[in-house]
Enzyme design. Structure first.
Site, PDB file in Angstrom:
ATOM      1  N   HIS A 148       0.836  -1.218   0.000  1.00 49.75           N
ATOM      2  CA  HIS A 148       0.000   0.000   0.000  1.00 49.75           C
ATOM      3  C   HIS A 148       0.864   1.258   0.000  1.00 49.75           C
ATOM      4  CE1 HIS A 148      -4.111  -1.721   0.389  1.00 49.75           C
ATOM      5  NE2 HIS A 148      -3.398  -2.763   0.802  1.00 49.75           N
ATOM      6  N   THR A 149       2.058   1.132  -0.515  1.00 49.44           N
ATOM      7  CA  THR A 149       2.937   2.290  -0.691  1.00 49.44           C
ATOM      8  C   THR A 149       2.877   2.808  -2.124  1.00 49.44           C
ATOM      9  OG1 THR A 149       4.680   0.658  -0.970  1.00 49.44           O
ATOM     10  CG2 THR A 149       4.593   1.793   1.151  1.00 49.44           C
TER      11      THR A 149
ATOM     12  N   ASP B   1       1.645  -3.838  -9.427  1.00 50.83           N
ATOM     13  CA  ASP B   1       1.449  -5.177  -9.986  1.00 50.83           C
ATOM     14  C   ASP B   1       1.803  -5.219 -11.474  1.00 50.83           C
ATOM     15  OD1 ASP B   1       0.578  -5.641  -7.463  1.00 50.83           O
ATOM     16  OD2 ASP B   1      -1.540  -5.805  -7.975  1.00 50.83           O
TER      17      ASP B   1
HETATM   18  C1  GAF Z   1      -2.956  -4.544  -4.843  1.00 47.73           C
HETATM   19  C2  GAF Z   1      -2.865  -3.375  -5.812  1.00 47.73           C
HETATM   20  F1  GAF Z   1      -3.207  -3.770  -7.077  1.00 47.73           F
HETATM   21  C3  GAF Z   1      -1.464  -2.767  -5.843  1.00 47.73           C
HETATM   22  O1  GAF Z   1      -1.460  -1.611  -6.647  1.00 47.73           O
HETATM   23  C4  GAF Z   1      -0.977  -2.452  -4.427  1.00 47.73           C
HETATM   24  O2  GAF Z   1      -1.584  -1.288  -3.934  1.00 47.73           O
HETATM   25  C5  GAF Z   1      -1.205  -3.643  -3.482  1.00 47.73           C
HETATM   26  O3  GAF Z   1      -2.538  -4.126  -3.547  1.00 47.73           O
HETATM   27  C6  GAF Z   1      -0.885  -3.307  -2.063  1.00 47.73           C
HETATM   28  O4  GAF Z   1       0.467  -3.058  -1.906  1.00 47.73           O
HETATM   29  O5  GAF Z   1      -2.166  -5.612  -5.293  1.00 47.73           O
END
Ligand code: GAF
Length: 386
Positions: free
Chosen positions: A37-38, A175
């Site tokens: 969540h960064t 991702d």
């Molecule tokens: C999910 C989201 F798709 C990513 O962008 C990221 O925020 C993640 O959660 C948390 O780190 O995979």
């Protein structure tokens, strides 16, 4: 396993269209070593690609028509220029394909009509980025079939647009970057503000270590709404602090920042993001120095922060982490967006089976459905197979 999935994609293509594909393109799932969540806070992440892949077999077809067969559902979906002219027109798994087409066309790239067939080893809903793998494999196929000039560094934003603006999931850039830009044997140190990357050696074999990925099998509980709520809370906090993003709050400015926030929950959210960014930097420093064993405590601290401050874990993942640590893991944490999904544990290679057995036993004791597990090595990002 990957050869298998490629052969399956060809078989699906042949059975759908009665001919051989012009080529096959693969993209992996990912695990995030640390930095959760960064990404949407303009911060740092450190994912690596998994040896589990989605393969798209494809060939051109005349006109602006796209036909897609999925091995998983057995369905064939067809759409034309109208459906990819406007976001959200295609729903279900086809939306990830239509979304990539839409994003390419929005960016001014002419995309030829195509037939596609999809097979995948990336489990759905396990938090291992099956959707990014699909987007990246489709993007690679369409870019090659259309002869598009599209360097790898520009592809993650396109795939993210498909996900954010066509499918409607407000995710960050991690991702799509991971599944496109990762290299075998390395973790991807990504600065989510400017998308600069460093491929940091993550040589588990040399250190006698393994990464055990445990699928918590926890049902995703309200994951979409909770994800959006966390993101909104971070963005609000940044505004209150007069920062462009929480990335701009340095670790040594955290105490001061917390005094300037009006409620305990927001303080906890900010503390997670600021300390997590620092843990990514600390992990990268250890990996650069070849001190892989020493990253364990940072992984475990990341989990505690997700559990206590960001509040995105569930009993199944906490149980898996605790059991892995009690069985001798050097560190363990939930990976991915949260509310279920997978846990990764850094273990001495010869302890991997024992740690997996300990997690399974702890699950049985708590009455949870049995977890899945696999040991993984950092694998390559998206590529053309043939
Ligand atoms: C999910 C989201 F798709 C990513 O962008 C990221 O925020 C993640 O959660 C948390 O780190 O995979």
């Amino acid at each position: 396993m990957s050869d298998d999935v490629a052969a399956r994609a060809t078989a699906v293509f042949r059975s759908a269209y009665g001919e051989a594909p012009a080529g096959r393109w693969a993209a992996p799932g990912r695990a995030n070593l640390i930095g959760e969540h960064t990404d949407y806070n303009d911060g740092f992440v450190l994912p690596f690609a998994l040896p589990l892949r989605t393969v798209v077999a494809a060939a051109p077809q005349p006109g602006a028509t796209w036909t897609v067969r999925s091995e998983l559902t057995g369905e064939t979906v067809t759409f034309g220029a109208d459906e990819v002219a406007e976001s959200g027109r295609v729903t279900g798994w086809g939306a990830y394909v239509a979304g990539v087409l839409w994003a390419l066309r929005e960016a001014g790239h002419p995309v030829p009509g195509a037939r596609l067939a999809i097979a995948s080893d990336v489990p759905l809903g396990a938090g291992l980025s099956s959707s990014a793998a699909l987007e990246a494999a489709v993007l690679a196929a369409l870019a090659d079939l259309g002869g598009l000039e599209l360097p790898a560094a520009r592809r993650p934003r396109l795939a993210q647009r498909a996900e954010n603006d066509y499918v409607g999931a407000p995710t960050g850039i991690m991702d799509q970057s991971a599944v496109i830009r990762c290299r075998a044997g390395h973790a991807l140190f990504l600065d989510c503000r400017d998308e600069s990357v460093e491929h940091v050696p993550f040589d588990l074999d040399a250190a006698g270590l393994a990464v055990l990925v445990v699928d918590s099998r926890a049902p995703h509980r309200h994951a979409d709404g909770e994800y959006a709520a966390r993101r909104a809370s971070c963005e609000r906090a940044a505004r209150l602090l007069g920062a462009a993003a929480l990335r701009d709050v340095p670790a040594d400015g955290l105490a001061d920042a917390l005094t300037r926030l009006d409620d305990q929950e927001t303080r906890r959210r900010v503390r997670h993001v600021v300390t997590e960014n620092q843990r990514v930097l600390d992990t990268v420093a250890l990996l650069r120095a070849g001190r892989v064993r020493e990253i364990g405590p940072l992984l475990t601290a990341s989990h505690a922060s997700m559990r206590d401050d960001f509040e995105i874990t569930v009993p199944e993942v906490d149980t898996a982490v605790e059991a892995a640590l009690a069985a001798g893991a050097l560190g363990a944490r939930m990976t991915g967006g949260g509310f279920g999904g997978c846990v990764l544990a850094l273990v001495d290679a010869e302890r991997a089976d024992a740690v997996a057995a300990a997690v399974t036993a702890a699950y049985a004791e708590r009455g949870f459905a049995a977890p899945g597990h696999v040991t993984v090595r950092p694998a390559p990002g998206a590529t053309r197979l043939d």
